[in-house]
Design a protein around this motif. Structure first.
Motif, PDB file in Angstrom:
ATOM      1  N   SER A 103       0.825  -1.208   0.000  1.00 22.51           N
ATOM      2  CA  SER A 103       0.000   0.000   0.000  1.00 22.51           C
ATOM      3  C   SER A 103       0.860   1.260   0.000  1.00 22.51           C
ATOM      4  O   SER A 103       0.495   2.276  -0.604  1.00 22.51           O
ATOM      5  N   PHE A 104       1.998   1.185   0.648  1.00 19.29           N
ATOM      6  CA  PHE A 104       2.877   2.350   0.736  1.00 19.29           C
ATOM      7  C   PHE A 104       3.565   2.613  -0.606  1.00 19.29           C
ATOM      8  O   PHE A 104       3.774   3.771  -0.986  1.00 19.29           O
ATOM      9  N   SER A 105       3.886   1.555  -1.316  1.00 22.09           N
ATOM     10  CA  SER A 105       4.425   1.730  -2.664  1.00 22.09           C
ATOM     11  C   SER A 105       3.367   2.352  -3.570  1.00 22.09           C
ATOM     12  O   SER A 105       3.664   3.255  -4.369  1.00 22.09           O
ATOM     13  N   ALA A 106       2.116   1.875  -3.439  1.00 20.75           N
ATOM     14  CA  ALA A 106       1.027   2.435  -4.238  1.00 20.75           C
ATOM     15  C   ALA A 106       0.838   3.917  -3.930  1.00 20.75           C
ATOM     16  O   ALA A 106       0.582   4.728  -4.827  1.00 20.75           O
ATOM     17  N   ALA A 107       0.973   4.284  -2.653  1.00 18.16           N
ATOM     18  CA  ALA A 107       0.826   5.690  -2.262  1.00 18.16           C
ATOM     19  C   ALA A 107       1.927   6.549  -2.876  1.00 18.16           C
ATOM     20  O   ALA A 107       1.680   7.669  -3.339  1.00 18.16           O
ATOM     21  N   GLN A 108       3.149   6.039  -2.876  1.00  9.81           N
ATOM     22  CA  GLN A 108       4.261   6.791  -3.463  1.00  9.81           C
ATOM     23  C   GLN A 108       4.024   7.070  -4.941  1.00  9.81           C
ATOM     24  O   GLN A 108       4.200   8.203  -5.412  1.00  9.81           O
ATOM     25  N   PHE A 109       3.618   6.046  -5.682  1.00 11.64           N
ATOM     26  CA  PHE A 109       3.405   6.235  -7.113  1.00 11.64           C
ATOM     27  C   PHE A 109       2.189   7.121  -7.388  1.00 11.64           C
ATOM     28  O   PHE A 109       2.182   7.879  -8.362  1.00 11.64           O
ATOM     29  N   ALA A 110       1.176   7.029  -6.523  1.00  8.93           N
ATOM     30  CA  ALA A 110       0.010   7.902  -6.680  1.00  8.93           C
ATOM     31  C   ALA A 110       0.410   9.366  -6.474  1.00  8.93           C
ATOM     32  O   ALA A 110      -0.045  10.257  -7.200  1.00  8.93           O
ATOM     33  N   ALA A 111       1.271   9.616  -5.498  1.00  8.56           N
ATOM     34  CA  ALA A 111       1.740  10.981  -5.251  1.00  8.56           C
ATOM     35  C   ALA A 111       2.574  11.484  -6.420  1.00  8.56           C
ATOM     36  O   ALA A 111       2.425  12.641  -6.853  1.00  8.56           O
ATOM     37  N   GLU A 112       3.436  10.629  -6.948  1.00 10.24           N
ATOM     38  CA  GLU A 112       4.264  11.035  -8.084  1.00 10.24           C
ATOM     39  C   GLU A 112       3.413  11.304  -9.315  1.00 10.24           C
ATOM     40  O   GLU A 112       3.725  12.185 -10.128  1.00 10.24           O
ATOM     41  N   GLY A 113       2.302  10.567  -9.436  1.00  9.72           N
ATOM     42  CA  GLY A 113       1.377  10.824 -10.531  1.00  9.72           C
ATOM     43  C   GLY A 113       0.724  12.192 -10.417  1.00  9.72           C
ATOM     44  O   GLY A 113       0.316  12.782 -11.420  1.00  9.72           O
ATOM     45  N   ALA A 114       0.628  12.699  -9.178  1.00  9.54           N
ATOM     46  CA  ALA A 114       0.067  14.040  -8.934  1.00  9.54           C
ATOM     47  C   ALA A 114       1.161  15.107  -8.930  1.00  9.54           C
ATOM     48  O   ALA A 114       0.895  16.266  -8.590  1.00  9.54           O
ATOM     49  N   GLY A 115       2.395  14.702  -9.268  1.00 10.35           N
ATOM     50  CA  GLY A 115       3.496  15.658  -9.325  1.00 10.35           C
ATOM     51  C   GLY A 115       4.147  15.943  -7.998  1.00 10.35           C
ATOM     52  O   GLY A 115       4.906  16.909  -7.872  1.00 10.35           O
ATOM     53  N   ALA A 116       3.859  15.121  -6.988  1.00 12.70           N
ATOM     54  CA  ALA A 116       4.396  15.344  -5.643  1.00 12.70           C
ATOM     55  C   ALA A 116       5.418  14.272  -5.294  1.00 12.70           C
ATOM     56  O   ALA A 116       5.537  13.247  -5.980  1.00 12.70           O
ATOM     57  N   SER A 117       6.141  14.506  -4.228  1.00 12.73           N
ATOM     58  CA  SER A 117       7.098  13.539  -3.706  1.00 12.73           C
ATOM     59  C   SER A 117       6.880  13.436  -2.201  1.00 12.73           C
ATOM     60  O   SER A 117       7.093  14.416  -1.473  1.00 12.73           O
ATOM     61  N   LEU A 118       6.431  12.282  -1.746  1.00 11.80           N
ATOM     62  CA  LEU A 118       6.084  12.133  -0.328  1.00 11.80           C
ATOM     63  C   LEU A 118       7.310  12.339   0.559  1.00 11.80           C
ATOM     64  O   LEU A 118       8.397  11.839   0.266  1.00 11.80           O
ATOM     65  N   THR A 119       7.102  13.067   1.654  1.00 12.80           N
ATOM     66  CA  THR A 119       8.169  13.304   2.622  1.00 12.80           C
ATOM     67  C   THR A 119       7.909  12.611   3.953  1.00 12.80           C
ATOM     68  O   THR A 119       8.817  12.517   4.775  1.00 12.80           O
ATOM     69  N   ALA A 120       6.677  12.123   4.162  1.00 12.00           N
ATOM     70  CA  ALA A 120       6.373  11.428   5.415  1.00 12.00           C
ATOM     71  C   ALA A 120       5.058  10.671   5.292  1.00 12.00           C
ATOM     72  O   ALA A 120       4.185  11.036   4.497  1.00 12.00           O
ATOM     73  N   PHE A 121       4.951   9.609   6.087  1.00 18.69           N
ATOM     74  CA  PHE A 121       3.682   8.925   6.316  1.00 18.69           C
ATOM     75  C   PHE A 121       3.235   9.249   7.741  1.00 18.69           C
ATOM     76  O   PHE A 121       4.006   9.059   8.694  1.00 18.69           O
ATOM     77  N   LEU A 122       2.006   9.730   7.898  1.00 19.54           N
ATOM     78  CA  LEU A 122       1.444  10.006   9.220  1.00 19.54           C
ATOM     79  C   LEU A 122       0.651   8.781   9.651  1.00 19.54           C
ATOM     80  O   LEU A 122      -0.327   8.405   8.994  1.00 19.54           O
ATOM     81  N   VAL A 123       1.054   8.168  10.765  1.00 20.64           N
ATOM     82  CA  VAL A 123       0.545   6.855  11.147  1.00 20.64           C
ATOM     83  C   VAL A 123       0.121   6.877  12.611  1.00 20.64           C
ATOM     84  O   VAL A 123       0.811   7.448  13.467  1.00 20.64           O
ATOM     85  N   SER A 124      -1.000   6.238  12.921  1.00 18.93           N
ATOM     86  CA  SER A 124      -1.443   6.128  14.313  1.00 18.93           C
ATOM     87  C   SER A 124      -0.513   5.200  15.087  1.00 18.93           C
ATOM     88  O   SER A 124       0.174   4.356  14.486  1.00 18.93           O
ATOM     89  N   PRO A 125      -0.484   5.306  16.423  1.00 19.92           N
ATOM     90  CA  PRO A 125       0.369   4.396  17.212  1.00 19.92           C
ATOM     91  C   PRO A 125       0.038   2.923  16.988  1.00 19.92           C
ATOM     92  O   PRO A 125       0.945   2.084  16.897  1.00 19.92           O
ATOM     93  N   ASP A 126      -1.258   2.600  16.876  1.00 19.60           N
ATOM     94  CA  ASP A 126      -1.645   1.194  16.677  1.00 19.60           C
ATOM     95  C   ASP A 126      -1.150   0.668  15.335  1.00 19.60           C
ATOM     96  O   ASP A 126      -0.616  -0.453  15.235  1.00 19.60           O
ATOM     97  N   ASP A 127      -1.322   1.468  14.293  1.00 19.50           N
ATOM     98  CA  ASP A 127      -0.870   1.028  12.971  1.00 19.50           C
ATOM     99  C   ASP A 127       0.653   0.978  12.897  1.00 19.50           C
ATOM    100  O   ASP A 127       1.222   0.114  12.221  1.00 19.50           O
ATOM    101  N   ALA A 128       1.322   1.907  13.584  1.00 17.95           N
ATOM    102  CA  ALA A 128       2.786   1.892  13.605  1.00 17.95           C
ATOM    103  C   ALA A 128       3.298   0.611  14.271  1.00 17.95           C
ATOM    104  O   ALA A 128       4.283   0.015  13.814  1.00 17.95           O
TER     105      ALA A 128
END
Length: 223
Positions: A103-128
């Motif tokens: 899912s994180f790889s998919a998020a990176q490519f989705a951001a790049e498709g929007a012309g952005a470059s992800l700098t962080a993932f914001l994650v809850s303590p449980d998910d982390a």
């Protein structure tokens, strides 16, 4: 200011006129909101305490303003709180599956498709914690993330205000925290004059601006 369309470059022969290209700009309006706290302490406590009680109380107030600022950014709060990332309706959606890191790889490519470059993932303590427990293979004790809070080179920021099941991939260059008035702590003896107490007040004015909501990747687990 928000850039809606880049200036167009072109190949130009030597000595020829450079074609003019118009840039398209619009605006993101941010109206700062006020966060504040007020509490009384006795004059005796203020005068006789070591370390300084006023400083301890002020630091506590500042810490709680920090907490409600994070809460406003990550969850949709009613006015007069500033509207944060959860209030956006035009983010890019990606399905979240914490069984692996796809899912994180998919998020990176989705951001790049929007012309952005992800700098962080914001994650809850449980998910982390779930991510930290992922193993490289069935039966292995080796963690997939190897104890580092990094996925595909992108840092994980643990956000206690964020609910489990939702993760945001963000490009910090496209999100603005507009601080109109930084945190200030004031002490006044006149408010509680008849009870010989001091008023300690903390205030801050800030708001959030999102220059490109489509570059924010909202990862949500299937219901």
């Amino acid at each position: 200011p928000r850039l809606d369309k880049d200036v167009q470059a072109a190949w130009v022969a030597e000595g020829q006129e450079i074609p003019v290209s118009d840039v398209q700009l619009s605006e993101v309006t941010v109206e700062p909101s006020k966060a504040a706290a007020l509490t009384p302490i006795s004059r005796e406590l203020a005068d006789d305490s070591s370390p300084d009680a006023q400083t301890i109380v002020g630091n506590s107030m500042v810490s709680d303003i920090q907490r409600i600022t994070d809460l406003a950014f990550l969850t949709q709060q009613s006015a007069p709180a500033p509207q944060g990332i959860a209030a956006l309706t035009d983010t890019t959606d990606v399905e979240l599956d914490l069984a692996n890191l796809d899912s994180f790889s998919a998020a990176q490519f989705a951001a790049e498709g929007a012309g952005a470059s992800l700098t962080a993932f914001l994650v809850s303590p449980d998910d982390a914690l779930t991510l930290a427990k992922l193993k490289v293979s069935t039966g292995s004790n080796e963690t997939l993330m190897q104890g580092q809070r990094v996925i595909n080179g992108i840092p994980i920021i643990v956000a206690p205000s964020l609910a489990a099941g939702t993760i945001y991939g963000v490009d910090a260059s496209r999100i603005y925290s507009v601080i109109r008035e930084d945190v200030r702590v004031d002490v006044d003896a006149s408010v509680y004059f008849t009870s010989d107490r001091l008023a300690v007040r903390t205030t801050m004015r800030l708001g959030f601006g999102f220059a490109d909501p489509a570059s924010i990747i909202k990862m949500t687990a299937a219901a």
